[in-house]
Design a protein around this motif. Structure first.
Motif, mmCIF file in Angstrom:
data_model
loop_
_atom_site.group_PDB
_atom_site.id
_atom_site.type_symbol
_atom_site.label_atom_id
_atom_site.label_comp_id
_atom_site.label_asym_id
_atom_site.label_seq_id
_atom_site.Cartn_x
_atom_site.Cartn_y
_atom_site.Cartn_z
ATOM 1 N N ALA A 93 0.828 -1.210 0.000
ATOM 2 C CA ALA A 93 0.000 0.000 0.000
ATOM 3 C C ALA A 93 0.861 1.258 0.000
ATOM 4 C CB ALA A 93 -0.940 -0.009 1.204
ATOM 5 N N GLU A 94 1.959 1.225 0.744
ATOM 6 C CA GLU A 94 2.851 2.387 0.778
ATOM 7 C C GLU A 94 3.454 2.649 -0.603
ATOM 8 O OE1 GLU A 94 6.955 3.844 3.003
ATOM 9 O OE2 GLU A 94 5.756 2.254 3.918
ATOM 10 N N ALA A 95 3.892 1.579 -1.265
ATOM 11 C CA ALA A 95 4.423 1.730 -2.624
ATOM 12 C C ALA A 95 3.336 2.242 -3.563
ATOM 13 C CB ALA A 95 4.973 0.392 -3.121
ATOM 14 N N GLY A 96 2.129 1.726 -3.397
ATOM 15 C CA GLY A 96 1.014 2.163 -4.229
ATOM 16 C C GLY A 96 0.682 3.631 -4.035
ATOM 17 N N GLU A 97 0.774 4.109 -2.793
ATOM 18 C CA GLU A 97 0.490 5.525 -2.533
ATOM 19 C C GLU A 97 1.468 6.425 -3.276
ATOM 20 O OE1 GLU A 97 -0.119 6.641 1.553
ATOM 21 O OE2 GLU A 97 -1.256 4.801 1.950
ATOM 22 N N ASP A 98 2.745 6.047 -3.258
ATOM 23 C CA ASP A 98 3.736 6.828 -4.012
ATOM 24 C C ASP A 98 3.392 6.827 -5.497
ATOM 25 O OD1 ASP A 98 5.147 7.364 -1.703
ATOM 26 O OD2 ASP A 98 6.611 5.757 -2.009
ATOM 27 N N TRP A 99 3.036 5.666 -6.001
ATOM 28 C CA TRP A 99 2.691 5.526 -7.415
ATOM 29 C C TRP A 99 1.447 6.350 -7.755
ATOM 30 C CZ3 TRP A 99 -0.041 0.778 -9.838
ATOM 31 C CH2 TRP A 99 0.013 0.847 -11.239
ATOM 32 N N GLY A 100 0.440 6.276 -6.902
ATOM 33 C CA GLY A 100 -0.796 7.020 -7.142
ATOM 34 C C GLY A 100 -0.575 8.519 -7.175
ATOM 35 N N ARG A 101 0.237 9.024 -6.239
ATOM 36 C CA ARG A 101 0.544 10.464 -6.245
ATOM 37 C C ARG A 101 1.281 10.847 -7.525
ATOM 38 N NH1 ARG A 101 1.195 9.589 -0.646
ATOM 39 N NH2 ARG A 101 3.387 9.032 -0.921
ATOM 40 N N ARG A 102 2.223 9.992 -7.936
ATOM 41 C CA ARG A 102 2.997 10.290 -9.144
ATOM 42 C C ARG A 102 2.097 10.288 -10.386
ATOM 43 N NH1 ARG A 102 6.735 7.073 -8.104
ATOM 44 N NH2 ARG A 102 6.214 5.302 -9.411
ATOM 45 N N LEU A 103 1.227 9.296 -10.486
ATOM 46 C CA LEU A 103 0.316 9.241 -11.634
ATOM 47 C C LEU A 103 -0.610 10.457 -11.661
ATOM 48 C CD1 LEU A 103 -0.707 5.469 -11.649
ATOM 49 C CD2 LEU A 103 0.666 6.645 -13.373
ATOM 50 N N ALA A 104 -1.129 10.824 -10.503
ATOM 51 C CA ALA A 104 -2.017 11.993 -10.440
ATOM 52 C C ALA A 104 -1.255 13.262 -10.796
ATOM 53 C CB ALA A 104 -2.643 12.102 -9.053
ATOM 54 N N ASP A 105 -0.028 13.377 -10.312
ATOM 55 C CA ASP A 105 0.788 14.551 -10.643
ATOM 56 C C ASP A 105 1.031 14.633 -12.143
ATOM 57 O OD1 ASP A 105 0.910 15.318 -8.005
ATOM 58 O OD2 ASP A 105 2.920 14.500 -7.655
ATOM 59 N N GLU A 106 1.245 13.482 -12.787
ATOM 60 C CA GLU A 106 1.453 13.464 -14.234
ATOM 61 C C GLU A 106 0.212 13.934 -14.988
ATOM 62 O OE1 GLU A 106 2.690 9.517 -15.262
ATOM 63 O OE2 GLU A 106 4.673 9.759 -14.349
ATOM 64 N N ARG A 107 -0.946 13.792 -14.362
ATOM 65 C CA ARG A 107 -2.195 14.266 -14.968
ATOM 66 C C ARG A 107 -2.463 15.730 -14.612
ATOM 67 N NH1 ARG A 107 -6.984 12.029 -13.343
ATOM 68 N NH2 ARG A 107 -7.872 11.543 -15.367
ATOM 69 N N GLY A 108 -1.523 16.359 -13.902
ATOM 70 C CA GLY A 108 -1.701 17.755 -13.523
ATOM 71 C C GLY A 108 -2.618 17.943 -12.333
ATOM 72 N N ALA A 109 -2.637 16.969 -11.427
ATOM 73 C CA ALA A 109 -3.551 17.016 -10.283
ATOM 74 C C ALA A 109 -3.296 18.232 -9.408
ATOM 75 C CB ALA A 109 -3.407 15.749 -9.445
ATOM 76 N N ARG A 110 -4.406 18.836 -8.997
ATOM 77 C CA ARG A 110 -4.384 19.910 -8.012
ATOM 78 C C ARG A 110 -5.550 19.675 -7.069
ATOM 79 N NH1 ARG A 110 -2.537 21.807 -12.563
ATOM 80 N NH2 ARG A 110 -0.776 23.234 -12.647
ATOM 81 N N PRO A 111 -5.398 20.044 -5.805
ATOM 82 C CA PRO A 111 -6.528 19.861 -4.883
ATOM 83 C C PRO A 111 -7.774 20.581 -5.388
ATOM 84 C CG PRO A 111 -4.527 20.357 -3.670
ATOM 85 C CD PRO A 111 -4.203 20.557 -5.130
ATOM 86 N N VAL A 112 -8.903 19.898 -5.284
ATOM 87 C CA VAL A 112 -10.176 20.494 -5.680
ATOM 88 C C VAL A 112 -11.066 20.598 -4.450
ATOM 89 C CG1 VAL A 112 -10.051 19.690 -8.062
ATOM 90 C CG2 VAL A 112 -11.115 18.242 -6.351
ATOM 91 N N ALA A 113 -11.951 21.582 -4.461
ATOM 92 C CA ALA A 113 -12.774 21.851 -3.278
ATOM 93 C C ALA A 113 -13.861 20.808 -3.083
ATOM 94 C CB ALA A 113 -13.393 23.244 -3.387
ATOM 95 N N ASP A 114 -14.357 20.257 -4.169
ATOM 96 C CA ASP A 114 -15.494 19.346 -4.104
ATOM 97 C C ASP A 114 -15.016 17.895 -4.052
ATOM 98 O OD1 ASP A 114 -17.596 17.806 -6.302
ATOM 99 O OD2 ASP A 114 -18.399 18.698 -4.472
#
Length: 200
Positions: A93-114
């Motif tokens: 799960a820890e490895a997956g969390e790093d991967w998930g953050r990286r994948l989201a960052d590659e998609r230009g993820a930014r915190p959203v209010a909703d």
């Protein structure tokens, strides 16, 4: 985005995908770049038509799941973690969390209010990765009808499903969503795993 592309019978432009999906063209571009890197989308230039550069055309490749060599590698890594770790699910799960953050960052993820929108972004990411994500309107309960690493998940669910749960949590964090209550039930029903993304 991948589901929209798969619905098309011929290659389409980025502008057409933006119109079909209702997303801004910059968002569509980010999705397409990620999908192309994953090998789920093929891109080629259209025939020249007047001045300027030809438009890029996009087509879903039809690839389902990971290529066999990557699936084999994933199974080997899962076996090693399963055999050598005292806490394989937590480590996965820890490895997956790093991967998930990286994948989201590659998609230009930014915190959203909703929160519903944030969860929707994660559902889209899962769909792009080949999970066949089917969610309720609040994006709280998600049926995952495909698994890119199904054989490895059957052999080592503690590791593979742990990575996938971590991926979801990491991506949720990248979009500013609460991960409390997020849970993955492998093989919860015939042909699907059940993912809960917190509360509505």
């Amino acid at each position: 985005m991948l589901a929209t592309l798969r619905d098309q019978t011929e290659p389409v432009t980025m502008a057409a995908l933006a119109a079909l999906s209702g997303l801004h063209v910059n968002t569509v571009r980010e999705h397409l770049e990620a999908l192309t890197r994953l090998g789920l989308v093929h891109r080629h230039a259209s025939a020249p038509n007047g001045r300027g550069r030809p438009a890029w055309l996009y087509l879903a490749t039809g690839a389902e799941g990971a290529p066999s060599e990557y699936a084999g590698l994933a199974a080997a890594l899962a076996a090693t973690i399963h055999r050598t770790s005292d806490t394989p699910t937590e480590d996965a799960a820890e490895a997956g969390e790093d991967w998930g953050r990286r994948l989201a960052d590659e998609r230009g993820a930014r915190p959203v209010a909703d929160a519903t929108t944030a969860r929707g972004e994660v559902v889209d990411l899962l769909d792009e990765l080949g999970f066949g994500a089917d969610s309720d309107p609040s994006n709280t309960v998600v049926r995952l009808t495909r698994c890119p690493l199904l054989a490895a998940a059957h052999q080592f669910p503690d590791v593979v499903c742990g990575v996938h749960l971590g991926l979801v949590r990491g991506a949720l964090t990248a979009y500013g969503a609460d991960t409390q209550g997020t849970d993955l039930v492998p093989f919860a029903e015939p042909g699907a795993c059940l993912l809960r993304l917190g509360s509505a």
